[in-house]
Write an enzyme that holds these catalytic residues in place. Structure first.
Site, short mmCIF file in Angstrom:
data_model
loop_
_atom_site.label_atom_id
_atom_site.label_comp_id
_atom_site.label_asym_id
_atom_site.label_seq_id
_atom_site.Cartn_x
_atom_site.Cartn_y
_atom_site.Cartn_z
CD GLU A 81 37.54 37.50 -20.84
OE1 GLU A 81 37.76 38.54 -20.23
OE2 GLU A 81 37.21 37.46 -22.04
NE ARG A 137 37.98 42.26 -12.07
CZ ARG A 137 37.70 41.87 -13.32
NH1 ARG A 137 38.69 41.60 -14.14
NH2 ARG A 137 36.47 41.75 -13.73
CG LEU A 196 27.01 29.08 -27.35
CD1 LEU A 196 26.45 27.85 -28.06
CD2 LEU A 196 27.56 28.69 -25.96
CD GLU A 220 34.49 36.46 -17.75
OE1 GLU A 220 34.47 37.53 -17.16
OE2 GLU A 220 34.36 36.37 -18.99
NE ARG A 229 27.82 44.06 -11.12
CZ ARG A 229 28.96 44.00 -11.79
NH1 ARG A 229 29.42 45.10 -12.40
NH2 ARG A 229 29.63 42.87 -11.86
CG HIS A 289 28.99 35.20 -18.08
ND1 HIS A 289 29.38 36.51 -18.02
CD2 HIS A 289 30.04 34.49 -17.66
CE1 HIS A 289 30.63 36.57 -17.59
NE2 HIS A 289 31.05 35.36 -17.35
CE LYS A 333 40.18 38.38 -24.53
NZ LYS A 333 40.41 39.32 -23.41
C1 MV4 Z 1 31.79 34.50 -27.03
C2 MV4 Z 1 30.40 34.48 -27.32
C3 MV4 Z 1 29.91 33.45 -28.10
N1 MV4 Z 1 30.75 32.52 -28.59
N2 MV4 Z 1 32.58 33.53 -27.53
C4 MV4 Z 1 31.86 38.70 -24.76
C5 MV4 Z 1 32.89 39.28 -23.84
C6 MV4 Z 1 34.03 38.36 -23.85
N3 MV4 Z 1 34.46 38.14 -22.51
C7 MV4 Z 1 33.56 37.11 -24.48
N4 MV4 Z 1 32.25 37.36 -25.03
C8 MV4 Z 1 31.58 36.44 -25.76
N5 MV4 Z 1 32.34 35.44 -26.28
C9 MV4 Z 1 32.07 32.57 -28.29
N6 MV4 Z 1 32.88 31.64 -28.79
C10 MV4 Z 1 29.59 35.49 -26.78
C11 MV4 Z 1 30.18 36.48 -25.98
C12 MV4 Z 1 29.27 37.45 -25.42
C13 MV4 Z 1 29.08 37.54 -24.04
C14 MV4 Z 1 29.76 36.75 -23.12
C15 MV4 Z 1 29.55 36.87 -21.77
C16 MV4 Z 1 28.64 37.78 -21.28
C17 MV4 Z 1 27.96 38.59 -22.15
C18 MV4 Z 1 28.16 38.49 -23.53
C19 MV4 Z 1 27.43 39.30 -24.41
C20 MV4 Z 1 27.65 39.20 -25.75
C21 MV4 Z 1 28.57 38.29 -26.26
#
Ligand code: MV4
Length: 446
Positions: free
Chosen positions: A288, A292, A203, A275, A338, A208, A116
């Site tokens: 990130e 895959r 945030l 993402e 799903r 997403h 990351k």
């Molecule tokens: C974040 C965020 C808010 N602000 N980063 C969750 C999994 C990981 N891949 C990154 N994630 C998050 N990063 C910042 N700066 C909120 C999440 C997050 C989230 C992200 C994608 C899909 C579902 C989520 C559920 C909770 C929090």
């Protein structure tokens, strides 16, 4: 092209890869654990080799057993699917050392974008938007406190090696930042063997949105547009769709082009997903890169007409991408639901066991990716996804109606599944309106 490929996976994705192999005129060798010995999809493989007992560490995660099977079957390449060994750079490297092509990125490219902190560094150079935060891993507490004051609270601490929502802490003030920094680094060291953490602006409300990309070994990479995966619970996606509803196409195009630049800059060959989180003003921030093919790749296949699994095999075999960016367009709208053997009424508790009834929908614009047939036993050992319903129609409203129609046809029992929940969601006013955020489902389930 390869003569023969070994599929180092199970279930629906193993079957998806068998189908891609056969359409390419390539033989498919499956490996399976004792828990999957009676699985019907294995009969569609040209050969199936048992590699060990049910626990994944003794079978689907056991590199030496998989390499042995590959050598016994004399394959040219290994497809890892998703999960299990798909994002293990050491596995990609071992395949290369054994002169077996890994269908996915080189270990070097996987290390660049799979990490990351490294991925964010490449993103900054490629002008991919990222969250403000620490430049790389946090070296000392005072430096982190200073960064947090600059970007403003709330901030989030993330483990560089974390994933799937593990190893993250939200901090609303300096005191909690100081405590969480120590805890987070310690936990990350224990859980992932790597204690490095970084800091980002947090945030609170976001969608997403992710971008499908694919690169070849000749320096070309294209994007295949986006998917909205906001409908999730505890980092498990439940519905994915494309295009992302209500997003300005100019903004989407800019972020998709940025994602393609990123994979090009890492000399990445293979399929990947970049993402992003999107805020209410439709600003994007990269989270990130998944190195895959993903569960939800069919959504993109339906709107672009590109076979992502076949193309990933072609580029691994050294073929140049068979299309240029300008050749890629999207048509209509696709939605994936799903189907998990879980009971949403009981906190999504797994519901393994014998599937007595399994009647899948069909008709125009309906695709069901599954390895299940009536009479199968779902082992409790692996994840509970038993299939995916993917629909495609001219626009989003028609796709929702088509999904509702297909879900009404879908009969599964006596195991519990996510089908009734999907039927409700297709009639939910917020989902139908479009643009729900990542916390929608957890709020609605309360
Ligand atoms: C974040 C965020 C808010 N602000 N980063 C969750 C999994 C990981 N891949 C990154 N994630 C998050 N990063 C910042 N700066 C909120 C999440 C997050 C989230 C992200 C994608 C899909 C579902 C989520 C559920 C909770 C929090």
């Amino acid at each position: 092209m390869f003569r023969r490929i070994l599929i180092a996976n199970r279930g629906e994705i193993a079957l998806r890869i068998i189908r891609a192999c056969h359409e390419l005129g390539v033989e498919a060798v499956c490996v399976y654990s004792q828990a999957d010995k009676d699985a019907a999809y294995l009969r569609l493989a040209d050969r199936a080799i048992c590699i060990g007992p049910a626990p994944a560490k003794d079978s689907y995660l056991n590199i030496s057993r998989i390499i042995s099977a590959a050598e016994v079957a004399d394959v040219d390449a290994i497809h890892p699917g998703y999960g299990f060994l798909a994002e293990r750079a050491d596995f990609s490297e071992i395949c290369r050392d054994c002169k077996i092509e890994f269908i996915g990125p080189s270990p070097e490219a996987m290390r660049k974008l799979g990490d990351k902190v490294e991925a964010k560094n490449y993103a900054r150079v490629a002008k991919v938007p990222v969250f403000p935060g620490s430049e790389g891993a946090i070296e000392d507490e005072e430096e982190a406190v200073k960064t947090a004051a600059e970007i403003g609270y709330p901030v989030i601490i993330k483990a560089a090696a974390g994933g799937g929502g593990r190893g993250m802490r939200v901090c609303h003030n300096e005191a909690s930042l100081r405590t969480n920094l120590r805890n987070c680094a310690q936990e990350a060291r224990a859980a992932f063997g790597d204690g490095s953490v970084f800091l980002e602006k947090f945030l609170e409300k976001a969608r997403h949105v992710e971008v499908q990309v694919i690169g070849d070994k000749h320096g070309h990479a294209v994007h295949l547009f986006e998917r909205d995966c906001s409908m999730q619970r505890r980092h498990q996606k439940l519905i994915e769709e494309s295009p992302a509803p209500g997003v300005e196409r100019k903004k989407i195009n800019a972020v998709c082009e940025a994602a393609a630049r990123l994979v090009r800059s890492a000399e990445y060959a293979g399929a990947a997903t970049v993402e992003f989180l999107m805020d209410d003003d439709q600003n994007f921030y990269m989270l990130e890169v998944n190195t895959r093919v993903q569960v939800e790749h069919p959504v993109t296949e339906m709107v672009t007409g590109v076979d992502i699994v076949q193309t990933s095999i072609r580029v691994a075999a050294g073929e140049p991408l068979p299309f240029k960016q300008k050749d890629i367009t999207t048509a209509g709208h696709a939605i994936e639901c799903r189907i998990n053997a879980e009971d949403p009424a009981r906190g999504f508790m797994p519901s393994p066991g014998k599937v007595e009834t399994w009647r899948v929908p069909g008709g125009p614009g309906v695709r069901v990716d599954t390895h299940i047939s009536a009479g199968d036993r779902i082992p409790p050992t692996y994840d509970s996804m038993v299939g995916k319903l993917i629909v495609h129609a001219d626009d989003r409203d028609a796709a929702i109606r088509r999904a509702a129609r297909a879900l009404a046809e879908f009969e599964v029992g006596p195991i519990k599944s996510t089908i009734p929940m999907h039927r409700e969601l297709m009639a939910d006013s917020a989902f139908v309106r479009g643009g729900v955020d990542i916390h929608f489902l957890e709020r609605r389930l309360k």
